[in-house]
Design an enzyme around this catalytic site. Structure first.
Site, PDB file in Angstrom:
ATOM      1  N   HIS A  66       2.316   7.662   8.307  1.00  0.00           N
ATOM      2  CA  HIS A  66       3.520   7.010   7.930  1.00  0.00           C
ATOM      3  C   HIS A  66       4.773   7.777   8.590  1.00  0.00           C
ATOM      4  O   HIS A  66       5.899   7.444   8.982  1.00  0.00           O
ATOM      5  CB  HIS A  66       4.332   6.466   6.967  1.00  0.00           C
ATOM      6  CG  HIS A  66       2.987   5.059   7.079  1.00  0.00           C
ATOM      7  ND1 HIS A  66       1.956   4.336   6.020  1.00  0.00           N
ATOM      8  CD2 HIS A  66       2.848   3.232   8.055  1.00  0.00           C
ATOM      9  CE1 HIS A  66       1.019   3.467   6.080  1.00  0.00           C
ATOM     10  NE2 HIS A  66       1.838   3.160   7.359  1.00  0.00           N
ATOM     11  N   HIS A 126       1.957   6.826   4.075  1.00  0.00           N
ATOM     12  CA  HIS A 126       1.154   8.216   3.919  1.00  0.00           C
ATOM     13  C   HIS A 126       1.019   8.751   5.121  1.00  0.00           C
ATOM     14  O   HIS A 126       2.681   8.901   5.683  1.00  0.00           O
ATOM     15  CB  HIS A 126      -0.457   7.701   3.601  1.00  0.00           C
ATOM     16  CG  HIS A 126      -0.724   6.729   4.938  1.00  0.00           C
ATOM     17  ND1 HIS A 126      -0.965   7.414   6.142  1.00  0.00           N
ATOM     18  CD2 HIS A 126      -1.165   5.787   4.898  1.00  0.00           C
ATOM     19  CE1 HIS A 126      -1.308   6.766   6.947  1.00  0.00           C
ATOM     20  NE2 HIS A 126      -1.469   5.400   6.391  1.00  0.00           N
ATOM     21  N   LYS A 165       0.379  -1.319  -0.518  1.00  0.00           N
ATOM     22  CA  LYS A 165      -0.482   0.140  -0.163  1.00  0.00           C
ATOM     23  C   LYS A 165       1.036   1.456  -0.078  1.00  0.00           C
ATOM     24  O   LYS A 165       2.012   0.867  -0.207  1.00  0.00           O
ATOM     25  CB  LYS A 165      -0.926  -0.477   1.357  1.00  0.00           C
ATOM     26  CG  LYS A 165      -2.247  -1.251   1.159  1.00  0.00           C
ATOM     27  CD  LYS A 165      -2.846  -1.686   2.964  1.00  0.00           C
ATOM     28  CE  LYS A 165      -3.255  -2.744   2.715  1.00  0.00           C
ATOM     29  NZ  LYS A 165      -4.060  -3.098   3.487  1.00  0.00           N
TER      30      LYS A 165
HETATM   31  N1  ARG Z   1       2.085  -1.118   8.655  1.00  0.00           N
HETATM   32  C1  ARG Z   1       1.271  -0.932   9.974  1.00  0.00           C
HETATM   33  C2  ARG Z   1       0.177   0.532   9.814  1.00  0.00           C
HETATM   34  O1  ARG Z   1       0.591   0.644   8.137  1.00  0.00           O
HETATM   35  C3  ARG Z   1       2.057  -0.322  11.462  1.00  0.00           C
HETATM   36  C4  ARG Z   1       2.830  -1.448  12.811  1.00  0.00           C
HETATM   37  C5  ARG Z   1       2.839  -0.478  13.952  1.00  0.00           C
HETATM   38  N2  ARG Z   1       3.832  -1.753  14.106  1.00  0.00           N
HETATM   39  C6  ARG Z   1       3.400  -2.798  14.982  1.00  0.00           C
HETATM   40  N3  ARG Z   1       3.736  -3.561  15.943  1.00  0.00           N
HETATM   41  N4  ARG Z   1       2.210  -2.978  15.240  1.00  0.00           N
HETATM   42  O2  ARG Z   1      -0.748   0.239  10.032  1.00  0.00           O
END
Ligand code: ARG
Length: 457
Positions: free
Chosen positions: A51, A48, A45
């Site tokens: 992030h 954004h 994806k």
């Molecule tokens: N990849 C996830 C997202 O884009 C965030 C991950 C956050 N870190 C974790 N250990 N859950 O929403």
């Protein structure tokens, strides 16, 4: 004699006129280990605004903790597993192109992802193909795995390049994919500990309510026996604790969900930095944001009469542009949403990153003729330590940002009111030291925020 030793002051002794305090030396060499997880984009994806904030905030917290003497491990936990890779893998066969993938991987993977999602909405065959691809992945079939691996490698490579522009680095790139097998073990463990319950729908759940009445719970197993994102996340948390022996773990995540409560149970030393709201529709490619910040800044610089000659205007524009993004993000509480406006965040006057950079560059110019000052003006330094301490308490950058902005405003008036040229030598010396001290505090604070100070602009 009322003074009593404690865990910090080991011993106190007194001779006439002299009191000796002995500090517990062990405290001085003790290193606190912090594990920090941030940024964590999803490969298929788009990266954004959420992030981006997570990256900035994580970098700030890591820098802060490091500057306070902790050892910090920085991890990027990629969204690199799950059904979206079934879609992507199956979709790549149909819409993908190896050449485009090499040229602009992030863009191309996203295009494929969008296409295949559209297709799967009405095409059952596509849906089945995606399911099948993901199953092949879960069963480690080599062809599927090697395509997935290619997506992952190219993406990480691309991100590393962009993070470098941001002045951010990670010690470890991990991701959901690393914990697929352990996730099933977590379920077994929960079962043996009697924590796993079966819901009416047949899913595996864990009761999180304080009163044990299932008023809040977390689903860790689908009815078909497969694990979920959260299950892998729990496995990841347990695995990290075992591998890295940290004293504290910090996740910088976009929203607070059940995840929060759960990992806290798995590990008492976990902290979450909550509430990075992003408005929907604010999806962007990180690289585009950086390019735009640079272009706009270059443009502003070329229009300003005060802009100095410099070796690499693009590089300066990039650094100043990024500092504008960071300061904009950090000024208020992290929970707050704000309206993004390029013109406002790039203003030279007012509370912006550009203003901080401008102040720094100005001090660098006057600083160049300062000889080694032995006695340093300490007043702001004392405040500075206090501000760092305050930011370390609630992990909010606003204390530091606002302190640096205020300092910069004070420096601007000091430049007006406290001229060095033409003052008596003693006075001039003292003023130079004041500016020199302000210069180093400003540079140091900016670096902690994740800003690279520029010397000319
Ligand atoms: N990849 C996830 C997202 O884009 C965030 C991950 C956050 N870190 C974790 N250990 N859950 O929403």
């Amino acid at each position: 004699f009322q003074l009593k030793p404690d865990s910090v002051v080991e011993a106190i002794s007194a001779l006439p006129g002299v009191i000796t305090f002995t500090v517990n030396r062990k405290l001085l060499v003790q290193i606190f280990e912090v594990f920090l997880c941030c940024s964590s984009p999803n490969i298929a994806k788009k990266f954004h605004a959420g992030h981006l904030r997570s990256t900035f905030i994580g970098n700030f917290i890591a820098n802060l903790k490091h500057s306070l003497g902790n050892r910090v491990i920085r991890m990027n936990y990629l969204g690199d597993w799950g059904m979206q890779f079934g879609l992507l893998g199956a979709g790549f066969g149909k819409f993908g192109c190896q050449q485009k993938l090499k040229q602009n991987p992030l863009q191309h993977l996203f295009e494929v992802y969008v296409e295949v999602n559209k297709e799967a909405e009405h095409n059952e065959e596509m849906k089945l193909a995606a399911k099948d691809f993901f199953k092949q992945l879960e069963q480690h079939e080599s062809e599927a795995v090697s395509l997935w691996q290619q997506f992952r490698e190219i993406t990480v490579h691309e991100y590393e390049h962009i993070y470098k522009r941001l002045g951010v680095h990670f010690d470890i790139y991990s991701g959901e994919s690393q914990h697929q097998d352990q996730a099933q073990k977590v379920v077994q463990q929960l079962q043996t500990q009697g924590l796993l319950k079966t819901s009416e729908k047949g899913t595996g759940v864990v009761d999180l309510s304080p009163d044990g009445d299932m008023s809040s719970f977390c689903t860790v197993l689908r009815s078909d026996g497969t694990t979920l994102y959260i299950t892998r996340d729990i496995a990841a948390a347990i695995d990290r604790k075992r591998k890295y022996h940290f004293d504290e773990m910090i996740y910088v995540v976009r929203t607070l969900k059940t995840l929060h409560v759960y990992t806290d149970k798995a590990n008492k030393s976990t902290k979450h930095i909550p509430g990075m709201k992003t408005r929907t529709g604010e999806v962007v490619f990180l690289e585009d944001v950086l390019d735009e910040a640079r272009t706009r800044m270059l443009n502003n610089m070329s229009q300003s009469k005060t802009t100095k000659e410099m070796d690499d205007p693009e590089d300066t524009a990039e650094k100043v542009g990024i500092s504008a993004l960071i300061v904009q993000d950090f000024k208020g509480p992290l929970q707050s949403d704000y309206k993004f406006d390029w013109d406002r965040i790039l203003q030279t006057q007012g509370d912006t990153g550009v203003f901080l950079q401008y102040t720094h560059a100005r001090l660098s110019r006057s600083g160049s003729f300062i000889s080694n000052s032995i006695f340093i003006f300490q007043i702001e330094a004392v405040r500075y330590d206090e501000v760092l301490y305050q930011s370390a308490q609630d992990l909010q950058p606003k204390h530091l940002v606002n302190f640096l902005l205020k300092l910069s405003h004070l420096i601007a008036s000091a430049h007006r009111e406290l001229p060095v040229k033409g003052s008596a030598p003693g006075v001039a010396q003292a003023r130079l030291r004041l500016f020199s001290r302000a210069h180093s505090v400003l540079a140091n604070g900016m670096r902690i925020l994740g800003i690279t100070p520029v010397d000319r602009m």
